[in-house]
Scaffold this motif. Structure first.
Motif, short mmCIF file in Angstrom:
data_model
loop_
_atom_site.label_atom_id
_atom_site.label_comp_id
_atom_site.label_asym_id
_atom_site.label_seq_id
_atom_site.Cartn_x
_atom_site.Cartn_y
_atom_site.Cartn_z
N LYS A 165 0.83 -1.21 0.00
CA LYS A 165 0.00 0.00 0.00
C LYS A 165 0.86 1.26 0.00
N LYS A 166 1.94 1.24 0.77
CA LYS A 166 2.84 2.40 0.80
C LYS A 166 3.50 2.60 -0.55
N SER A 167 3.92 1.50 -1.15
CA SER A 167 4.56 1.58 -2.47
C SER A 167 3.57 2.09 -3.51
N LEU A 168 2.33 1.62 -3.43
CA LEU A 168 1.30 2.09 -4.36
C LEU A 168 1.07 3.58 -4.19
N ALA A 169 0.94 4.02 -2.95
CA ALA A 169 0.69 5.45 -2.70
C ALA A 169 1.86 6.29 -3.21
N LYS A 170 3.08 5.86 -2.93
CA LYS A 170 4.27 6.61 -3.37
C LYS A 170 4.35 6.67 -4.89
N ASN A 171 4.20 5.52 -5.54
CA ASN A 171 4.29 5.49 -7.00
C ASN A 171 3.15 6.26 -7.66
N LEU A 172 1.97 6.19 -7.07
CA LEU A 172 0.83 6.92 -7.63
C LEU A 172 1.02 8.43 -7.50
N VAL A 173 1.57 8.88 -6.38
CA VAL A 173 1.82 10.31 -6.20
C VAL A 173 2.87 10.79 -7.21
N PHE A 174 3.96 10.04 -7.37
CA PHE A 174 5.00 10.44 -8.32
C PHE A 174 4.46 10.45 -9.75
N TYR A 175 3.68 9.45 -10.11
CA TYR A 175 3.11 9.38 -11.46
C TYR A 175 2.16 10.55 -11.71
N THR A 176 1.33 10.86 -10.73
CA THR A 176 0.40 11.97 -10.86
C THR A 176 1.13 13.30 -10.97
N LEU A 177 2.14 13.50 -10.12
CA LEU A 177 2.92 14.74 -10.18
C LEU A 177 3.66 14.88 -11.51
N ALA A 178 4.17 13.77 -12.03
CA ALA A 178 4.87 13.81 -13.31
C ALA A 178 3.91 14.21 -14.44
N ARG A 179 2.71 13.65 -14.40
CA ARG A 179 1.73 14.00 -15.43
C ARG A 179 1.28 15.45 -15.31
N LEU A 180 1.11 15.93 -14.08
CA LEU A 180 0.73 17.33 -13.89
C LEU A 180 1.86 18.27 -14.33
N ALA A 181 3.10 17.91 -14.04
CA ALA A 181 4.24 18.73 -14.47
C ALA A 181 4.33 18.78 -15.99
N LEU A 182 4.10 17.66 -16.63
CA LEU A 182 4.10 17.63 -18.10
C LEU A 182 3.00 18.53 -18.65
N PHE A 183 1.82 18.45 -18.07
CA PHE A 183 0.70 19.29 -18.49
C PHE A 183 1.03 20.77 -18.30
N ALA A 184 1.60 21.13 -17.16
CA ALA A 184 1.94 22.53 -16.88
C ALA A 184 3.03 23.02 -17.84
N ALA A 185 4.03 22.19 -18.10
CA ALA A 185 5.11 22.57 -19.01
C ALA A 185 4.57 22.78 -20.42
N LEU A 186 3.72 21.87 -20.87
CA LEU A 186 3.15 22.01 -22.21
C LEU A 186 2.25 23.24 -22.30
N THR A 187 1.50 23.51 -21.25
CA THR A 187 0.66 24.72 -21.24
C THR A 187 1.53 25.96 -21.35
N ALA A 188 2.63 26.01 -20.60
CA ALA A 188 3.53 27.16 -20.66
C ALA A 188 4.15 27.32 -22.05
N ILE A 189 4.58 26.21 -22.63
CA ILE A 189 5.18 26.25 -23.97
C ILE A 189 4.16 26.74 -24.99
N ILE A 190 2.95 26.23 -24.93
CA ILE A 190 1.92 26.64 -25.87
C ILE A 190 1.57 28.12 -25.68
N MET A 191 1.54 28.56 -24.43
CA MET A 191 1.26 29.98 -24.17
C MET A 191 2.36 30.88 -24.76
#
Length: 111
Positions: A20-46
């Motif tokens: 459960k701890k591993s799942l929570a940790k990996n899920l948080v990192f995966y979610t943050l990575a996807r959000l960072a990608l989204f934010a970076a692409l938004t900034a580039i497009i802007m």
């Protein structure tokens, strides 16, 4: 047969907190990575949109970034996604073993 089942369930119960701890940790990192990608692409497009047009709508940049980031994250973060899937399977197997044990106890098969 009941003893073997009980031993496997004991092992599954021991690994459950770490899974459960591993799942929570990996899920948080995966979610943050996807959000960072989204934010970076938004900034580039802007930035690119502001160069091409005087005022580029933020909402349009976000929609375009979302459309690009979804398939891109599937490719870029494949190993992270696979780790999350593996952890989900481990937690699900533990939950399934506990459920089978409970059902066996309710039927009176396990002491």
């Amino acid at each position: 047969m009941n003893r073997v089942r009980g031993t496997g369930e004991a092992r599954a119960a021991e690994t459950q907190p770490s899974a459960k701890k591993s799942l929570a940790k990996n899920l948080v990192f995966y979610t943050l990575a996807r959000l960072a990608l989204f934010a970076a692409l938004t900034a580039i497009i802007m930035v690119v949109g502001s160069v091409a047009v005087d005022e580029f709508p933020l909402l349009l940049a976000m929609v375009l970034a979302l459309l690009v980031s979804l398939p891109l994250s599937m490719v870029l973060f494949k190993s992270m996604r696979m780790a999350v899937n593996k952890d989900i399977a481990a937690v699900d197997a533990t939950r399934r073993a506990h459920r089978e044990n409970l059902e066996a106890k309710l039927r009176g098969e396990v002491e």
